[in-house]
Design a protein around this motif. Sequence first.
Motif, PDB file in Angstrom:
ATOM      1  N   LEU A 271       0.828  -1.199   0.000  1.00 46.14           N
ATOM      2  CA  LEU A 271       0.000   0.000   0.000  1.00 46.14           C
ATOM      3  C   LEU A 271       0.869   1.257   0.000  1.00 46.14           C
ATOM      4  CD1 LEU A 271      -2.753   1.387   0.236  1.00 46.14           C
ATOM      5  CD2 LEU A 271      -2.611   1.090   2.714  1.00 46.14           C
ATOM      6  N   LEU A 272       1.872   1.301   0.881  1.00 44.64           N
ATOM      7  CA  LEU A 272       2.778   2.439   0.922  1.00 44.64           C
ATOM      8  C   LEU A 272       3.515   2.599  -0.401  1.00 44.64           C
ATOM      9  CD1 LEU A 272       4.364   2.021   4.475  1.00 44.64           C
ATOM     10  CD2 LEU A 272       2.733   3.767   3.772  1.00 44.64           C
ATOM     11  N   ALA A 273       3.904   1.472  -0.988  1.00 48.74           N
ATOM     12  CA  ALA A 273       4.654   1.506  -2.240  1.00 48.74           C
ATOM     13  C   ALA A 273       3.829   2.123  -3.360  1.00 48.74           C
ATOM     14  CB  ALA A 273       5.102   0.099  -2.623  1.00 48.74           C
ATOM     15  N   SER A 274       2.549   1.748  -3.460  1.00 49.39           N
ATOM     16  CA  SER A 274       1.729   2.251  -4.563  1.00 49.39           C
ATOM     17  C   SER A 274       1.549   3.766  -4.476  1.00 49.39           C
ATOM     18  CB  SER A 274       0.366   1.542  -4.589  1.00 49.39           C
ATOM     19  OG  SER A 274      -0.373   1.822  -3.423  1.00 49.39           O
ATOM     20  N   PHE A 275       1.260   4.276  -3.272  1.00 49.71           N
ATOM     21  CA  PHE A 275       1.096   5.727  -3.119  1.00 49.71           C
ATOM     22  C   PHE A 275       2.434   6.451  -3.266  1.00 49.71           C
ATOM     23  CE2 PHE A 275      -2.918   4.566  -0.993  1.00 49.71           C
ATOM     24  CZ  PHE A 275      -3.773   5.403  -1.696  1.00 49.71           C
ATOM     25  N   GLY A 276       3.503   5.839  -2.734  1.00 50.23           N
ATOM     26  CA  GLY A 276       4.819   6.452  -2.848  1.00 50.23           C
ATOM     27  C   GLY A 276       5.257   6.574  -4.301  1.00 50.23           C
ATOM     28  N   ALA A 277       5.040   5.493  -5.072  1.00 53.75           N
ATOM     29  CA  ALA A 277       5.430   5.511  -6.485  1.00 53.75           C
ATOM     30  C   ALA A 277       4.626   6.554  -7.260  1.00 53.75           C
ATOM     31  CB  ALA A 277       5.224   4.119  -7.091  1.00 53.75           C
ATOM     32  N   TYR A 278       3.341   6.648  -6.965  1.00 55.16           N
ATOM     33  CA  TYR A 278       2.495   7.639  -7.654  1.00 55.16           C
ATOM     34  C   TYR A 278       2.963   9.060  -7.348  1.00 55.16           C
ATOM     35  CZ  TYR A 278      -1.727   9.915  -9.430  1.00 55.16           C
ATOM     36  OH  TYR A 278      -2.606  10.699 -10.142  1.00 55.16           O
ATOM     37  N   ALA A 279       3.244   9.313  -6.064  1.00 53.88           N
ATOM     38  CA  ALA A 279       3.679  10.656  -5.660  1.00 53.88           C
ATOM     39  C   ALA A 279       5.011  11.027  -6.308  1.00 53.88           C
ATOM     40  CB  ALA A 279       3.799  10.716  -4.140  1.00 53.88           C
ATOM     41  N   ILE A 280       5.933  10.063  -6.385  1.00 52.00           N
ATOM     42  CA  ILE A 280       7.244  10.337  -6.983  1.00 52.00           C
ATOM     43  C   ILE A 280       7.107  10.639  -8.481  1.00 52.00           C
ATOM     44  CG2 ILE A 280       9.418   9.228  -7.660  1.00 52.00           C
ATOM     45  CD1 ILE A 280       9.428   7.934  -4.876  1.00 52.00           C
ATOM     46  N   GLU A 281       6.274   9.878  -9.183  1.00 50.66           N
ATOM     47  CA  GLU A 281       6.088  10.126 -10.613  1.00 50.66           C
ATOM     48  C   GLU A 281       5.492  11.505 -10.864  1.00 50.66           C
ATOM     49  OE1 GLU A 281       7.273   8.408 -13.116  1.00 50.66           O
ATOM     50  OE2 GLU A 281       8.125   7.077 -11.601  1.00 50.66           O
ATOM     51  N   LYS A 282       4.581  11.904  -9.996  1.00 51.64           N
ATOM     52  CA  LYS A 282       3.967  13.229 -10.160  1.00 51.64           C
ATOM     53  C   LYS A 282       4.990  14.335  -9.935  1.00 51.64           C
ATOM     54  CE  LYS A 282      -0.193  15.784  -8.880  1.00 51.64           C
ATOM     55  NZ  LYS A 282      -1.436  15.770  -8.070  1.00 51.64           N
ATOM     56  N   LYS A 283       5.899  14.124  -8.971  1.00 56.61           N
ATOM     57  CA  LYS A 283       6.941  15.125  -8.706  1.00 56.61           C
ATOM     58  C   LYS A 283       7.968  15.175  -9.836  1.00 56.61           C
ATOM     59  CE  LYS A 283       6.714  15.227  -3.652  1.00 56.61           C
ATOM     60  NZ  LYS A 283       6.314  16.651  -3.582  1.00 56.61           N
ATOM     61  N   LEU A 284       8.280  14.019 -10.439  1.00 54.78           N
ATOM     62  CA  LEU A 284       9.287  13.965 -11.494  1.00 54.78           C
ATOM     63  C   LEU A 284       8.765  14.477 -12.829  1.00 54.78           C
ATOM     64  CD1 LEU A 284      10.943  10.470 -10.830  1.00 54.78           C
ATOM     65  CD2 LEU A 284      11.890  12.724 -10.307  1.00 54.78           C
ATOM     66  N   SER A 285       7.456  14.472 -12.995  1.00 55.51           N
ATOM     67  CA  SER A 285       6.873  14.814 -14.297  1.00 55.51           C
ATOM     68  C   SER A 285       7.020  16.299 -14.616  1.00 55.51           C
ATOM     69  CB  SER A 285       5.388  14.424 -14.306  1.00 55.51           C
ATOM     70  OG  SER A 285       4.786  14.830 -15.511  1.00 55.51           O
ATOM     71  N   ASP A 286       7.255  16.590 -15.901  1.00 56.73           N
ATOM     72  CA  ASP A 286       7.288  17.975 -16.369  1.00 56.73           C
ATOM     73  C   ASP A 286       5.883  18.554 -16.496  1.00 56.73           C
ATOM     74  OD1 ASP A 286      10.059  17.897 -16.560  1.00 56.73           O
ATOM     75  OD2 ASP A 286       9.997  17.131 -18.622  1.00 56.73           O
ATOM     76  N   THR A 287       4.900  17.663 -16.544  1.00 55.99           N
ATOM     77  CA  THR A 287       3.499  18.103 -16.667  1.00 55.99           C
ATOM     78  C   THR A 287       2.658  17.417 -15.585  1.00 55.99           C
ATOM     79  OG1 THR A 287       3.171  16.340 -18.301  1.00 55.99           O
ATOM     80  CG2 THR A 287       3.645  18.561 -19.147  1.00 55.99           C
ATOM     81  N   PRO A 288       2.863  17.771 -14.309  1.00 54.16           N
ATOM     82  CA  PRO A 288       2.135  17.106 -13.227  1.00 54.16           C
ATOM     83  C   PRO A 288       0.620  17.315 -13.299  1.00 54.16           C
ATOM     84  CG  PRO A 288       3.290  19.052 -12.410  1.00 54.16           C
ATOM     85  CD  PRO A 288       3.760  18.823 -13.804  1.00 54.16           C
ATOM     86  N   GLU A 289       0.191  18.346 -14.029  1.00 60.73           N
ATOM     87  CA  GLU A 289      -1.248  18.596 -14.129  1.00 60.73           C
ATOM     88  C   GLU A 289      -1.972  17.484 -14.885  1.00 60.73           C
ATOM     89  OE1 GLU A 289       0.826  20.478 -17.621  1.00 60.73           O
ATOM     90  OE2 GLU A 289       1.131  20.469 -15.453  1.00 60.73           O
ATOM     91  N   ARG A 290      -1.225  16.659 -15.648  1.00 63.24           N
ATOM     92  CA  ARG A 290      -1.840  15.539 -16.379  1.00 63.24           C
ATOM     93  C   ARG A 290      -2.283  14.420 -15.441  1.00 63.24           C
ATOM     94  NH1 ARG A 290       2.014  13.161 -18.389  1.00 63.24           N
ATOM     95  NH2 ARG A 290       0.858  11.743 -19.724  1.00 63.24           N
ATOM     96  N   PHE A 291      -1.661  14.339 -14.262  1.00 64.67           N
ATOM     97  CA  PHE A 291      -1.998  13.267 -13.336  1.00 64.67           C
ATOM     98  C   PHE A 291      -3.409  13.480 -12.783  1.00 64.67           C
ATOM     99  CE2 PHE A 291       2.414  12.599 -13.776  1.00 64.67           C
ATOM    100  CZ  PHE A 291       2.683  11.298 -13.383  1.00 64.67           C
ATOM    101  N   GLY A 292      -4.168  12.415 -12.764  1.00 66.52           N
ATOM    102  CA  GLY A 292      -5.568  12.502 -12.375  1.00 66.52           C
ATOM    103  C   GLY A 292      -6.488  12.726 -13.562  1.00 66.52           C
ATOM    104  N   GLN A 293      -5.881  12.981 -14.733  1.00 65.62           N
ATOM    105  CA  GLN A 293      -6.650  13.235 -15.957  1.00 65.62           C
ATOM    106  C   GLN A 293      -6.505  12.100 -16.967  1.00 65.62           C
ATOM    107  OE1 GLN A 293      -8.585  15.973 -15.911  1.00 65.62           O
ATOM    108  NE2 GLN A 293      -7.723  16.352 -13.878  1.00 65.62           N
ATOM    109  N   GLY A 294      -5.818  11.020 -16.586  1.00 70.78           N
ATOM    110  CA  GLY A 294      -5.645   9.898 -17.503  1.00 70.78           C
ATOM    111  C   GLY A 294      -4.222   9.701 -17.958  1.00 70.78           C
ATOM    112  N   ALA A 295      -3.255   9.999 -17.105  1.00 70.81           N
ATOM    113  CA  ALA A 295      -1.840   9.808 -17.447  1.00 70.81           C
ATOM    114  C   ALA A 295      -1.470   8.329 -17.305  1.00 70.81           C
ATOM    115  CB  ALA A 295      -0.965  10.659 -16.534  1.00 70.81           C
ATOM    116  N   PRO A 296      -0.901   7.715 -18.331  1.00 69.89           N
ATOM    117  CA  PRO A 296      -0.529   6.299 -18.218  1.00 69.89           C
ATOM    118  C   PRO A 296       0.514   6.044 -17.124  1.00 69.89           C
ATOM    119  CG  PRO A 296       0.308   7.267 -20.266  1.00 69.89           C
ATOM    120  CD  PRO A 296      -0.635   8.245 -19.675  1.00 69.89           C
ATOM    121  N   GLU A 297       1.354   7.067 -16.830  1.00 68.37           N
ATOM    122  CA  GLU A 297       2.336   6.912 -15.750  1.00 68.37           C
ATOM    123  C   GLU A 297       1.643   6.669 -14.411  1.00 68.37           C
ATOM    124  OE1 GLU A 297       1.978   9.432 -18.005  1.00 68.37           O
ATOM    125  OE2 GLU A 297       3.722  10.759 -17.872  1.00 68.37           O
TER     126      GLU A 297
END
Length: 499
Positions: A271-297
């Motif tokens: 459970l921690l891993a899934s949320f941690g991985a999601y949060a890290i990808e959102k921070k690393l992304s150049d377009t974090p606004e895409r997350f929650g809108q259908g980003a495959p990442e």
Amino acid sequence: MDLIANIGLGFSVAITPVNILFCFVGVLLGTLIGVLPGIGAVATMSMLLPVTFHLPPATSLIMLAGIYYGAQYGGSTTAILVKLPGEASSVATVLDGYAMAQKGRAGAALSIAALASFVAGTVATLLIAVAGPLMAQLALKFGPAEYFSLMVLGLVASVILASGSLAKAIIMILAGAFLGLVGPDANSPMPRLTFGVPALAEGVNFVALAVGFFGISEIILNLEKDLQRVAPVAMRDLFPSREEISRSVGPTLRGTLIGSVLGVLPGGGALLASFGAYAIEKKLSDTPERFGQGAPEGVAAPEAANNAGAQTSFVPLLTLGVPSNAIMAVMAGAMTIQGIAPSPKVMVEHAQLFWGMIASMWVGNLLLVVLNLPLVGLWVKLLQVPYRILYPAILFFCCIGVYSINNSAFDVYLAVGFGVVGYLLIKLGFEPTPLLLGFILAPMMEENLKRAMILSGGSLEPFVTRPISAFLLLATVAMLLLMALPSFKRTRETALNAD
């Protein structure tokens, strides 16, 4: 060279027709319970423990393990299609998976989830295979004092990583320990803590406890909710586009790494891993606004993380003999039923079992990729069945599973009682997982404490003079001091409430 030989030994066990059949049954059942609400992997595995009485040890554990990581796949299917995560670790997948489905990319989202999970499972399995021989060398140095210290460390770590209040987690650990000590003393035939109830002379039935707290209580909780099914969206292209694949590769690898590390931790590693991985990808992304809108990442990262975490959560049990979560506590119970004491010596004394389990993880993940996408239509149909029809059937199978252990109606009453108590405790903010870990570990701690004391002539000196035991106890003390720091409490609350 030894590693290749050991992997070969594992596959010689895993690919026998009987083991492949039961691995298939396990992953199929796991996917089913991941899809349906009201019963989790813990309760299902507990109900199937009577079946394992008549199976070889490797076969029974392969089936139970298949249920576990099958549930991870099933949870992602409903998270994507109908915004209903079947497992807690699939909550993060909802954020972008369902958004992709709303855009007509349900098939692509399911394919990304399945492939990311398969890659993560394969890498995590290889990591377990590499770590096995190293842990085997360490296992030879473990005595009763080291076992005791290790279990103390495991319990403290599970308290830290339990969701909710630390005080409530400690109370649940102690309650589980009390229940685990009911029945005969390890060194005496006289029953204890039975309060004059003859049916408790042999101890509290593990299956009744697990089904009650993780099955019946969940049914009661779901009866409070509005579980009307959302109409599934149409699946168009099953395969992701080239751009979706390229965006998913990096998150899959990073999610695998995060899940492989966090899965070893006691408590909710996946459970921690899934949320941690999601949060890290959102921070690393150049377009974090895409997350929650259908980003495959946002699909690839949490799915890779929770499946890698599910695989590596077997490491503490198979290499050190200590269950890291409720699922592993059930696995430890299954090993005990088969006459195999969970300990660091399992990989040495039961090499076929150890390496067969590791090889079966890869086989199970392959079966899940083959099964998951073709059966999506079936799972959607099941989701449209009203819960008022589902829950009586789930409750019936819970009771049948409990009764079949000892043919005892008392065990069924016990399971129902635990279910009601579990429901009340959950409503009050008490997490049941620490209770199950306390129930499993307390008798083992008591036995090893007594052995160490007998060997030392009643002295506590070995616990602090033997290097490994002393190190484990120091780590435990460090964790206890860490728990008292206000900054740690704030960080812990933030991490565990990321959802």
